[in-house]
Scaffold this active site. Structure first.
Site, short mmCIF file in Angstrom:
data_model
loop_
_atom_site.label_atom_id
_atom_site.label_comp_id
_atom_site.label_asym_id
_atom_site.label_seq_id
_atom_site.Cartn_x
_atom_site.Cartn_y
_atom_site.Cartn_z
N GLU A 149 91.69 -7.29 32.64
CA GLU A 149 92.53 -8.30 31.97
C GLU A 149 92.22 -9.67 32.54
O GLU A 149 92.06 -9.83 33.76
CB GLU A 149 94.03 -8.06 32.23
CG GLU A 149 94.66 -7.03 31.37
CD GLU A 149 96.14 -6.89 31.65
OE1 GLU A 149 96.82 -7.91 31.90
OE2 GLU A 149 96.61 -5.74 31.63
N TYR A 174 94.52 -13.55 36.91
CA TYR A 174 95.01 -14.64 36.05
C TYR A 174 95.02 -16.00 36.75
O TYR A 174 94.67 -17.00 36.16
CB TYR A 174 96.43 -14.33 35.56
CG TYR A 174 96.46 -13.27 34.48
CD1 TYR A 174 96.40 -13.62 33.14
CD2 TYR A 174 96.53 -11.91 34.79
CE1 TYR A 174 96.41 -12.66 32.13
CE2 TYR A 174 96.54 -10.95 33.79
CZ TYR A 174 96.47 -11.33 32.47
OH TYR A 174 96.48 -10.38 31.48
N HIS A 207 101.13 1.98 31.59
CA HIS A 207 101.29 0.53 31.58
C HIS A 207 102.80 0.23 31.52
O HIS A 207 103.30 -0.28 30.53
CB HIS A 207 100.52 -0.08 30.41
CG HIS A 207 100.23 -1.54 30.55
ND1 HIS A 207 98.97 -2.07 30.46
CD2 HIS A 207 101.05 -2.60 30.79
CE1 HIS A 207 99.01 -3.39 30.64
NE2 HIS A 207 100.27 -3.74 30.82
N ASN A 263 92.59 -6.97 37.36
CA ASN A 263 93.21 -7.99 36.50
C ASN A 263 93.37 -9.26 37.30
O ASN A 263 93.88 -9.23 38.43
CB ASN A 263 94.62 -7.55 36.06
CG ASN A 263 94.59 -6.42 35.05
OD1 ASN A 263 93.53 -5.97 34.65
ND2 ASN A 263 95.77 -5.97 34.65
N ARG A 287 90.63 -1.79 25.25
CA ARG A 287 91.49 -1.19 26.26
C ARG A 287 92.93 -1.17 25.72
O ARG A 287 93.49 -2.21 25.40
CB ARG A 287 91.43 -2.01 27.57
CG ARG A 287 92.39 -1.50 28.59
CD ARG A 287 92.34 -2.23 29.93
NE ARG A 287 93.44 -1.70 30.72
CZ ARG A 287 94.35 -2.42 31.35
NH1 ARG A 287 94.27 -3.74 31.36
NH2 ARG A 287 95.33 -1.85 31.99
N ASN A 302 98.20 0.65 35.41
CA ASN A 302 97.97 -0.78 35.24
C ASN A 302 98.85 -1.54 36.22
O ASN A 302 100.07 -1.37 36.23
CB ASN A 302 98.34 -1.23 33.83
CG ASN A 302 98.23 -2.74 33.70
OD1 ASN A 302 97.13 -3.29 33.71
ND2 ASN A 302 99.36 -3.43 33.64
N GLU A 303 98.22 -2.37 37.06
CA GLU A 303 98.98 -3.26 37.95
C GLU A 303 100.20 -2.56 38.56
O GLU A 303 101.35 -2.95 38.30
CB GLU A 303 99.45 -4.50 37.19
CG GLU A 303 98.33 -5.37 36.66
CD GLU A 303 98.81 -6.76 36.23
OE1 GLU A 303 100.01 -7.03 36.29
OE2 GLU A 303 97.95 -7.57 35.83
C1 NOJ Z 1 99.34 -8.28 33.19
C2 NOJ Z 1 99.99 -7.15 32.48
O1 NOJ Z 1 99.20 -6.01 32.62
C3 NOJ Z 1 100.27 -7.43 31.01
O2 NOJ Z 1 101.11 -6.44 30.54
C4 NOJ Z 1 100.84 -8.81 30.84
O3 NOJ Z 1 101.19 -9.07 29.52
C5 NOJ Z 1 99.83 -9.82 31.34
N1 NOJ Z 1 99.61 -9.60 32.75
C6 NOJ Z 1 100.25 -11.28 31.16
O4 NOJ Z 1 101.35 -11.55 31.94
#
Ligand code: NOJ
Length: 506
Positions: A395, A328, A141, A326, A96, A185-186
């Site tokens: 992600e 985290y 992005h 995504n 990706r 993206n996000e």
């Molecule tokens: C999400 C983002 O899409 C990416 O650009 C970023 O580096 C990562 N999170 C980590 O923070």
């Protein structure tokens, strides 16, 4: 001594027992992810135009840690063949990456199409396909062409058309080879951070006003691009288009009704704000109610939340072929008293506080706590809220200071992948792919090069930007090959076959 050994054994068994011994489905696709501004460099080469991150880092350098910028970054513009070799070594099925709008259309508009920019992505895509790796392309992005910011950026709804025109250029140029597209993206970070809290380019502070205008445009832009693909390209190119939505998982801080409601409201203001219109139709009702209520009490003539017409709701609803997700980390949420009406803030609209438990595990990151159960709960929530869509995890990953012996990253991936396996097998969530963030250490936005997410280390002090495999490379390679997190997974003959072929190929 014997007792000590026995205790160690018990500890080991209980630790490893926590890791799922189920295997990823045969068709499950592993990959890695990157983004143009974070890795490409070559910021002004071969006709590329200026984007908002070029502008920010060149005119307001101190906003970024160590005044870092992406002028050279990982130099992937010149080293893409080497990057593909790294991907090949990992054995991943998918890569990706994102397309830099300003490299394709230097002014942001279609008046100038930059052939060398198009050629760069054609070369990258060909290199991937020649090595048996599927390209998955993100159109946006976070690197908006500066001329489009000069006319107001995403809060200006005209950008929906400009984005749609750009998307058409990309579908036409690359769609014969790219079969999986992500529009944004996000978008939450683009809108809430770029135009709300001023923590991302273009650093505009207008929380609760410009951020919603941005979201309104982005949702329309996404829908236009999806329809263009559907009407003009899908028949011939046979690909799929969706968007990437992200958020922390928001867990109620207690089991009081008010905290539970506050957590759900926060999920709707973060994830729902971007997913609801596409997957269900319109803004989430709680968002409409809260922003209308607060706008009125704050003295606005009309709600700060722009409203979609019935026609727009129908046009946006259903513009997805899967869901890009995504994830985290996790935060806790508690309800607060209604904040003052003297101030306008997106945070106030949510009516809650979010915070993290200081005892949760973490690396050196200030925001990224290791909370795998949050990812599993999140996947279940998506399944139940959005009618069980196919989800590609576009992600997931963790940062550290850049260690080659990156045991914390191995631990993070093990725990999150284990939670994902349980979501797939036990909870029947339809997850079809996983993109590790990131292939390389890269430019982490306002944190510059201080937060490192890569499977490969990059030496940013050398002109060669030398790449070195971290310990996690072998770890991820093995998972990609065996579809299994432990030595031996319990399941079908298929997974045993994968395990055997991995060991015999070494
Ligand atoms: C999400 C983002 O899409 C990416 O650009 C970023 O580096 C990562 N999170 C980590 O923070």
């Amino acid at each position: 001594m014997k007792l000590f050994k026995f205790m160690c054994y018990i500890l080991l068994v209980s630790l490893t027992a926590a890791v799922s011994n189920k295997s990823f489905p045969a068709k499950f696709k592993f990959g890695t992810a990157t983004a143009s501004y974070q890795i490409e460099g070559a910021w002004n080469e071969d006709g590329k135009g200026e984007n908002i991150w070029d502008r920010l880092t060149h005119t307001n350098a101190t906003a970024v840690k160590n005044s870092d910028n992406g002028d050279v970054a990982c130099d992937s513009y010149h080293k893409y063949k080497e990057d593909v070799r790294l991907l090949k070594h990992l054995g991943v099925k998918v890569y990706r990456f994102s397309i830099s709008w300003s490299r394709i259309l230097p002014t942001g508009f279609t008046n100038k199409v930059n052939q060398p920019g198009i050629q760069y992505y054609k070369n990258l895509i060909k290199e991937l396909l020649d090595n048996g790796i599927e390209p998955m392309a993100t159109l946006y992005h976070w690197d908006l062409p500066q001329p489009l910011q000069d006319i107001g950026g995403w809060p200006n709804e005209l950008l929906a058309d400009h984005f749609a025109n750009y998307a058409r250029v990309c579908f036409k140029a690359f769609g014969d080879s790219v079969k999986t597209w992500l529009t944004f993206n996000e978008a939450k970070q683009t809108c809430q951070q770029g135009y709300g809290s001023a923590t991302m380019a273009p650093l505009i502070k207008s929380p609760g006003v410009a951020d919603y205008l941005c979201t309104y445009t982005v949702l329309k832009a996404h829908a236009k691009a999806w329809h263009i693909y559907d009407d003009e390209f899908r028949g011939k190119q046979r690909g799929r288009v969706s968007t990437v939505v992200d958020s922390d998982w928001y867990e109620p801080a207690s089991n009081s009704t008010s905290d539970m409601e506050a957590a759900e409201t926060r999920r709707q203001f973060t994830f729902g704000l971007y997913a609801n219109a596409i997957f269900l139709g319109n803004w989430p009702q709680v968002v409409i109610d809260r922003v209308d209520y607060r706008s009125e009490n704050e003295g606005y003539a009309k709600s700060r939340l722009p409203k979609f017409t019935k026609q727009e709701i129908d046009y946006i609803r259903g513009t997805h072929d899967f869901m890009g997700f995504n994830t985290y980390t996790t935060s806790l949420v508690c309800k607060i008293e209604e904040p003052t009406f003297n101030e306008t803030d997106y945070e106030f609209d949510m009516g809650s506080n979010a915070f993290q438990d200081p005892t949760w595990e973490a690396t050196n990151s200030t925001w990224l706590k290791i909370v795998p159960w949050g990812a599993r709960k999140f996947l279940n929530w998506i399944k139940n809220t959005y009618n069980n869509p196919e989800i590609i995890i576009t992600e997931n990953g963790v940062s550290d200071a850049g260690l080659l012996k990156d045991d914390a990253r191995i631990h993070y991936y093990t725990e999150y992948l284990s939670a994902i396996l349980e979501a797939i097998h036990t909870d029947k969530v339809h997850v079809s792919g996983y993109m590790a963030w990131s292939l390389l250490d890269n430019y982490e936005w306002l944190a510059g090069y201080t937060e490192k997410f890569g499977l490969y280390h990059v030496d940013f002090s050398s002109p060669n930007r030398t790449r070195t495999a971290k310990k996690s490379v072998d770890f991820y390679k093995k998972i990609v090959a065996t579809h299994c997190l432990v030595d031996k997974c319990v399941t079908s003959g298929w997974s045993l076959f994968r395990v055997f072929s991995y060991f015999f190929s070494r």
